[in-house]
Write an enzyme that holds these catalytic residues in place. Structure first.
Site, mmCIF file in Angstrom:
data_model
loop_
_atom_site.group_PDB
_atom_site.id
_atom_site.type_symbol
_atom_site.label_atom_id
_atom_site.label_comp_id
_atom_site.label_asym_id
_atom_site.label_seq_id
_atom_site.Cartn_x
_atom_site.Cartn_y
_atom_site.Cartn_z
ATOM 1 N N VAL A 152 0.702 -1.084 0.094
ATOM 2 C CA VAL A 152 -0.094 0.046 0.187
ATOM 3 C C VAL A 152 0.823 1.198 -0.118
ATOM 4 O O VAL A 152 0.436 2.372 -0.235
ATOM 5 C CB VAL A 152 -0.921 0.007 1.332
ATOM 6 C CG1 VAL A 152 -2.061 -1.042 1.192
ATOM 7 C CG2 VAL A 152 -0.227 -0.164 2.240
ATOM 8 N N TYR A 153 2.180 1.182 0.446
ATOM 9 C CA TYR A 153 3.092 2.444 0.152
ATOM 10 C C TYR A 153 2.998 3.181 -1.189
ATOM 11 O O TYR A 153 3.322 2.456 -2.308
ATOM 12 C CB TYR A 153 4.298 2.138 0.435
ATOM 13 C CG TYR A 153 4.642 1.631 2.112
ATOM 14 C CD1 TYR A 153 3.635 1.498 2.920
ATOM 15 C CD2 TYR A 153 5.868 1.069 2.287
ATOM 16 C CE1 TYR A 153 3.734 1.416 4.141
ATOM 17 C CE2 TYR A 153 6.197 0.802 3.593
ATOM 18 C CZ TYR A 153 5.055 0.965 4.568
ATOM 19 O OH TYR A 153 5.254 0.492 5.873
ATOM 20 N N GLY A 154 2.579 4.267 -1.073
ATOM 21 C CA GLY A 154 2.533 4.998 -2.466
ATOM 22 C C GLY A 154 1.526 4.453 -3.391
ATOM 23 O O GLY A 154 1.736 4.654 -4.591
ATOM 24 N N GLY A 208 1.076 1.290 -4.230
ATOM 25 C CA GLY A 208 2.069 0.309 -5.090
ATOM 26 C C GLY A 208 3.348 0.839 -5.868
ATOM 27 O O GLY A 208 4.003 0.193 -6.326
#
Length: 337
Positions: free
Chosen positions: A68-70, A72
């Site tokens: 979920v960071y950015g 993907g």
């Protein structure tokens, strides 16, 4: 004074009972591709690659991300960066849990359907055949533990994942212990890496969680080692909050960190920092690295200069007296551990 980036050569430490070795400071990428509420991109792809270059130049080999960071982008940018390097020289860890599709309750948690789909998506974004460590980002109480461990074991046996980890906000040693007992009873892969919040101000894992990890030889790789920036010295009990500090404007941050007890702790942190000619952030990280049971803190940075400062913590040697003073400056929930 702590060394510059060009002089840093991070050591390797054993990653718990896994049999592999990890950098003594891991690099966290949660800001890669992250957009603030004001619409500002915290770290672009170009900056992300500069940070990864700097970390690698300092001998860093453990890169931590999540699906979920950015949205993907963190994984995609790491994959692009890895394309020009020897993948086998790096330990890559990712995480899954949080909901990724609106209106689809099955796209959250650790149910078998979600886990299998998301592992494949992680590998595609990273452009790799496997991840070294797969964490569950949080615990999913709606998925039976036996289902979770059987699913994760199947993914390990497929070769898509090497080792399993559990990330947490609150201590949950009993959940990990139960999951590992189920895995052991069936001959499945257990959790071998733990990722809790832990720093000089947040001491909740001292007690059962940290002792459990020590006894079972589980790696402990803390996130938020600087207490959301509080331990950097950015805040003062006598001054107004910095205008550019959005996190400090939240009531939860003020109530959690901007307390008299924490500022008293910071006074001792500042005193030790002056003694060793280092920054408070470097000393806070060095304290974690000196803690029995801690394997490798996860550091992040917005700029190469910030990363240099954080990584230089590995060059600081605190005395036993200094470690004890810092530990005693704010009592943990359990004494004598």
């Amino acid at each position: 004074m702590a060394q510059s980036l060009s002089e840093i050569d991070l050591d390797f430490v054993r990653l718990g009972r896994t049999g592999i070795r990890t950098s003594e400071l891991q690099f966290g990428t949660w800001r890669f591709g992250r957009t603030t509420e004001e619409g500002t991109l915290e770290i672009s792809e170009e900056r992300a690659h500069e940070l990864l270059d700097a970390y690698a130049d300092a001998g860093g080999r453990y890169i931590d991300t999540a699906d979920v960071y950015g949205g993907g982008d963190s994984e995609r940018w790491i994959g692009d960066w890895l394309a020009d390097r020897d993948r086998e020289r790096y330990t890559i860890a990712s995480k899954l849990y949080w909901q990724i599709r609106d209106g689809d309750p099955n796209s959250k948690g650790t149910n078998r359907k979600n886990v299998r789909h998301r592992v494949d998506a992680i590998l595609e974004r990273l452009d790799t055949e496997y991840v070294d460590v797969l964490y569950i980002h949080r615990w999913d109480d709606e998925t039976p533990t036996r289902e979770l461990m059987k699913t994760l074991n199947g993914i390990v046996e497929s070769g898509k994942v090497h080792y399993l980890g559990a990330s947490t906000l609150r201590p949950n040693a009993w959940k990990v212990a139960r999951a590992n007992a189920i895995a052991d009873a069936h001959g499945w892969e257990p959790f071998s890496v733990l990722q809790p919040r832990y720093n000089l101000a947040d001491r909740e894992i001292e007690g059962d969680y940290l002792e459990f990890a020590r006894q079972r030889d589980l790696a402990v790789c803390p996130w938020s080692p600087l207490g959301q920036g509080f331990l950097t010295g950015k805040y003062s009990r006598d001054e107004d909050l910095p205008e550019d500090s959005k996190v400090a404007e939240s009531s939860r941050f003020r109530e959690s960190y901007l307390t008299e007890a924490n500022f008293d702790l910071h006074d001792e942190l500042d005193a030790v920092a002056e003694e060793v000619d280092a920054s408070p952030a470097q000393v806070a990280l060095a304290w974690l690295m000196h803690r029995d049971g801690v394997t490798a803190p996860i550091v992040g940075a917005r700029t190469v200069e910030q990363l240099e400062e954080n990584l230089a913590a590995a060059t600081i040697d605190l005395s036993a007296d200094q470690v004890d003073r810092l530990t005693a400056a704010k009592a943990g929930p359990y004494q004598g551990l």
